[in-house]
Design a protein around this motif. Sequence first.
Motif, PDB file in Angstrom:
ATOM      1  N   HIS A   1       3.238   9.188  -6.800  1.00  0.00           N
ATOM      2  CA  HIS A   1       3.841  10.517  -6.674  1.00  0.00           C
ATOM      3  C   HIS A   1       5.302  10.600  -7.099  1.00  0.00           C
ATOM      4  O   HIS A   1       5.776  11.683  -7.453  1.00  0.00           O
ATOM      5  CB  HIS A   1       3.697  11.014  -5.238  1.00  0.00           C
ATOM      6  CG  HIS A   1       2.277  11.233  -4.845  1.00  0.00           C
ATOM      7  ND1 HIS A   1       1.494  12.241  -5.368  1.00  0.00           N
ATOM      8  CD2 HIS A   1       1.470  10.544  -4.003  1.00  0.00           C
ATOM      9  CE1 HIS A   1       0.278  12.171  -4.850  1.00  0.00           C
ATOM     10  NE2 HIS A   1       0.239  11.150  -4.022  1.00  0.00           N
ATOM     11  N   TYR A   2       6.019   9.496  -7.046  1.00  0.00           N
ATOM     12  CA  TYR A   2       7.464   9.559  -7.282  1.00  0.00           C
ATOM     13  C   TYR A   2       7.958   8.598  -8.371  1.00  0.00           C
ATOM     14  O   TYR A   2       9.154   8.548  -8.650  1.00  0.00           O
ATOM     15  CB  TYR A   2       8.214   9.299  -5.968  1.00  0.00           C
ATOM     16  CG  TYR A   2       7.785  10.259  -4.885  1.00  0.00           C
ATOM     17  CD1 TYR A   2       8.122  11.607  -4.947  1.00  0.00           C
ATOM     18  CD2 TYR A   2       7.006   9.825  -3.812  1.00  0.00           C
ATOM     19  CE1 TYR A   2       7.704  12.496  -3.968  1.00  0.00           C
ATOM     20  CE2 TYR A   2       6.591  10.707  -2.829  1.00  0.00           C
ATOM     21  CZ  TYR A   2       6.935  12.043  -2.912  1.00  0.00           C
ATOM     22  OH  TYR A   2       6.531  12.920  -1.944  1.00  0.00           O
ATOM     23  N   GLY A   3       7.071   7.835  -8.952  1.00  0.00           N
ATOM     24  CA  GLY A   3       7.456   6.935 -10.027  1.00  0.00           C
ATOM     25  C   GLY A   3       7.884   5.566  -9.531  1.00  0.00           C
ATOM     26  O   GLY A   3       7.766   5.251  -8.345  1.00  0.00           O
ATOM     27  N   GLU A   4       8.384   4.764 -10.444  1.00  0.00           N
ATOM     28  CA  GLU A   4       8.703   3.369 -10.132  1.00  0.00           C
ATOM     29  C   GLU A   4      10.196   3.125  -9.930  1.00  0.00           C
ATOM     30  O   GLU A   4      10.623   1.976  -9.803  1.00  0.00           O
ATOM     31  CB  GLU A   4       8.144   2.460 -11.226  1.00  0.00           C
ATOM     32  CG  GLU A   4       6.634   2.550 -11.280  1.00  0.00           C
ATOM     33  CD  GLU A   4       5.991   1.466 -12.115  1.00  0.00           C
ATOM     34  OE1 GLU A   4       6.605   0.404 -12.304  1.00  0.00           O
ATOM     35  OE2 GLU A   4       4.850   1.686 -12.548  1.00  0.00           O
ATOM     36  N   LYS A   5      10.958   4.166  -9.891  1.00  0.00           N
ATOM     37  CA  LYS A   5      12.399   4.036  -9.691  1.00  0.00           C
ATOM     38  C   LYS A   5      12.700   3.664  -8.239  1.00  0.00           C
ATOM     39  O   LYS A   5      12.082   4.200  -7.324  1.00  0.00           O
ATOM     40  CB  LYS A   5      13.075   5.364 -10.035  1.00  0.00           C
ATOM     41  CG  LYS A   5      14.572   5.319 -10.049  1.00  0.00           C
ATOM     42  CD  LYS A   5      15.134   6.669 -10.449  1.00  0.00           C
ATOM     43  CE  LYS A   5      16.645   6.632 -10.373  1.00  0.00           C
ATOM     44  NZ  LYS A   5      17.237   7.950 -10.587  1.00  0.00           N
ATOM     45  N   GLU A   6      13.598   2.743  -8.044  1.00  0.00           N
ATOM     46  CA  GLU A   6      14.118   2.340  -6.726  1.00  0.00           C
ATOM     47  C   GLU A   6      13.081   1.662  -5.825  1.00  0.00           C
ATOM     48  O   GLU A   6      13.198   1.690  -4.605  1.00  0.00           O
ATOM     49  CB  GLU A   6      14.744   3.534  -6.009  1.00  0.00           C
ATOM     50  CG  GLU A   6      15.890   4.147  -6.805  1.00  0.00           C
ATOM     51  CD  GLU A   6      16.472   5.392  -6.181  1.00  0.00           C
ATOM     52  OE1 GLU A   6      15.698   6.219  -5.649  1.00  0.00           O
ATOM     53  OE2 GLU A   6      17.699   5.532  -6.241  1.00  0.00           O
TER      54      GLU A   6
ATOM     55  N   ASN B   1       0.819  -1.210   0.000  1.00  0.00           N
ATOM     56  CA  ASN B   1       0.000   0.000   0.000  1.00  0.00           C
ATOM     57  C   ASN B   1       0.855   1.264   0.000  1.00  0.00           C
ATOM     58  O   ASN B   1       0.486   2.264  -0.614  1.00  0.00           O
ATOM     59  CB  ASN B   1      -0.952  -0.011   1.190  1.00  0.00           C
ATOM     60  CG  ASN B   1      -1.960  -1.137   1.093  1.00  0.00           C
ATOM     61  OD1 ASN B   1      -2.304  -1.579   0.001  1.00  0.00           O
ATOM     62  ND2 ASN B   1      -2.418  -1.624   2.229  1.00  0.00           N
ATOM     63  N   ILE B   2       1.990   1.208   0.693  1.00  0.00           N
ATOM     64  CA  ILE B   2       2.928   2.338   0.650  1.00  0.00           C
ATOM     65  C   ILE B   2       3.496   2.464  -0.758  1.00  0.00           C
ATOM     66  O   ILE B   2       3.605   3.566  -1.295  1.00  0.00           O
ATOM     67  CB  ILE B   2       4.059   2.149   1.689  1.00  0.00           C
ATOM     68  CG1 ILE B   2       3.499   2.155   3.112  1.00  0.00           C
ATOM     69  CG2 ILE B   2       5.128   3.234   1.526  1.00  0.00           C
ATOM     70  CD1 ILE B   2       4.504   1.755   4.179  1.00  0.00           C
ATOM     71  N   GLU B   3       3.842   1.335  -1.354  1.00  0.00           N
ATOM     72  CA  GLU B   3       4.416   1.350  -2.705  1.00  0.00           C
ATOM     73  C   GLU B   3       3.467   1.974  -3.717  1.00  0.00           C
ATOM     74  O   GLU B   3       3.899   2.703  -4.625  1.00  0.00           O
ATOM     75  CB  GLU B   3       4.795  -0.060  -3.143  1.00  0.00           C
ATOM     76  CG  GLU B   3       5.490  -0.078  -4.496  1.00  0.00           C
ATOM     77  CD  GLU B   3       5.894  -1.468  -4.928  1.00  0.00           C
ATOM     78  OE1 GLU B   3       5.130  -2.084  -5.702  1.00  0.00           O
ATOM     79  OE2 GLU B   3       6.970  -1.937  -4.485  1.00  0.00           O
ATOM     80  N   LYS B   4       2.184   1.729  -3.591  1.00  0.00           N
ATOM     81  CA  LYS B   4       1.206   2.340  -4.503  1.00  0.00           C
ATOM     82  C   LYS B   4       1.301   3.865  -4.454  1.00  0.00           C
ATOM     83  O   LYS B   4       1.240   4.535  -5.484  1.00  0.00           O
ATOM     84  CB  LYS B   4      -0.211   1.896  -4.148  1.00  0.00           C
ATOM     85  CG  LYS B   4      -0.516   0.472  -4.519  1.00  0.00           C
ATOM     86  CD  LYS B   4      -1.917   0.091  -4.071  1.00  0.00           C
ATOM     87  CE  LYS B   4      -2.150  -1.395  -4.278  1.00  0.00           C
ATOM     88  NZ  LYS B   4      -3.435  -1.845  -3.728  1.00  0.00           N
TER      89      LYS B   4
ATOM     90  N   GLU C   1      -0.494   5.373   4.770  1.00  0.00           N
ATOM     91  CA  GLU C   1       0.345   4.959   3.636  1.00  0.00           C
ATOM     92  C   GLU C   1       0.940   6.158   2.911  1.00  0.00           C
ATOM     93  O   GLU C   1       2.109   6.120   2.505  1.00  0.00           O
ATOM     94  CB  GLU C   1      -0.457   4.087   2.664  1.00  0.00           C
ATOM     95  CG  GLU C   1      -0.838   2.735   3.220  1.00  0.00           C
ATOM     96  CD  GLU C   1      -2.059   2.755   4.151  1.00  0.00           C
ATOM     97  OE1 GLU C   1      -2.312   1.720   4.789  1.00  0.00           O
ATOM     98  OE2 GLU C   1      -2.758   3.786   4.237  1.00  0.00           O
ATOM     99  N   SER C   2       0.168   7.228   2.769  1.00  0.00           N
ATOM    100  CA  SER C   2       0.696   8.434   2.123  1.00  0.00           C
ATOM    101  C   SER C   2       1.767   9.089   2.979  1.00  0.00           C
ATOM    102  O   SER C   2       2.796   9.532   2.466  1.00  0.00           O
ATOM    103  CB  SER C   2      -0.414   9.442   1.847  1.00  0.00           C
ATOM    104  OG  SER C   2      -1.177   9.051   0.738  1.00  0.00           O
ATOM    105  N   ILE C   3       1.537   9.142   4.267  1.00  0.00           N
ATOM    106  CA  ILE C   3       2.545   9.708   5.166  1.00  0.00           C
ATOM    107  C   ILE C   3       3.847   8.943   5.025  1.00  0.00           C
ATOM    108  O   ILE C   3       4.923   9.526   4.865  1.00  0.00           O
ATOM    109  CB  ILE C   3       2.055   9.696   6.633  1.00  0.00           C
ATOM    110  CG1 ILE C   3       0.890  10.681   6.813  1.00  0.00           C
ATOM    111  CG2 ILE C   3       3.214  10.029   7.595  1.00  0.00           C
ATOM    112  CD1 ILE C   3       0.172  10.573   8.145  1.00  0.00           C
ATOM    113  N   MET C   4       3.771   7.619   5.037  1.00  0.00           N
ATOM    114  CA  MET C   4       4.987   6.803   4.928  1.00  0.00           C
ATOM    115  C   MET C   4       5.651   6.964   3.565  1.00  0.00           C
ATOM    116  O   MET C   4       6.876   7.066   3.479  1.00  0.00           O
ATOM    117  CB  MET C   4       4.674   5.333   5.190  1.00  0.00           C
ATOM    118  CG  MET C   4       4.340   5.012   6.638  1.00  0.00           C
ATOM    119  SD  MET C   4       5.741   5.200   7.771  1.00  0.00           S
ATOM    120  CE  MET C   4       5.635   6.915   8.227  1.00  0.00           C
ATOM    121  N   ALA C   5       4.865   7.019   2.501  1.00  0.00           N
ATOM    122  CA  ALA C   5       5.440   7.179   1.159  1.00  0.00           C
ATOM    123  C   ALA C   5       6.217   8.492   1.053  1.00  0.00           C
ATOM    124  O   ALA C   5       7.358   8.513   0.569  1.00  0.00           O
ATOM    125  CB  ALA C   5       4.338   7.121   0.100  1.00  0.00           C
TER     126      ALA C   5
END
Length: 138
Positions: A22-27, A14-17, A119-123
């Motif tokens: 917001h930041y793309g799929e890099k890393e 859920n964090i990864e989503k 999840e957004s806070i953690m992302a």
Amino acid sequence: MKVMDILKKCKYDNIEKKIKLHYGEKELKEYKNLYEELINKISNTTSDSIMYIYITVYSKSNDNSTPIESFSEDDETLDFDVSAYESDDDTVYSIAASSYSDFLQYNIDPKTLIKFSYESIMAHCFYEITAYGFEDNI
């Protein structure tokens, strides 16, 4: 509520989503490793932090000088700025150079808790704390 309390309530997927949004799929592999490292550190972390993390939201389309108060956390046209402050102090700090152990002990500002999902806070925090790389700033 502390970062470690929120992290315990979040599944990495859920964090990864939110990271992808917001930041793309890099890393993504590095973010997953960070999540696992932080989850494993939680039981070894025991300090009382006076630092509070908050997230400020700006529109990408304007001059980024006026924060937005009403927004959707999934709006891709927004920029998110993660900062910290000490209780009873107006000084703003970056969390980018924080150690992972300290980061886990930071409190989340009450207004941020109201405006964002865990999840957004953690992302957003993951993105900020890895601004200088994925190594722990011990």
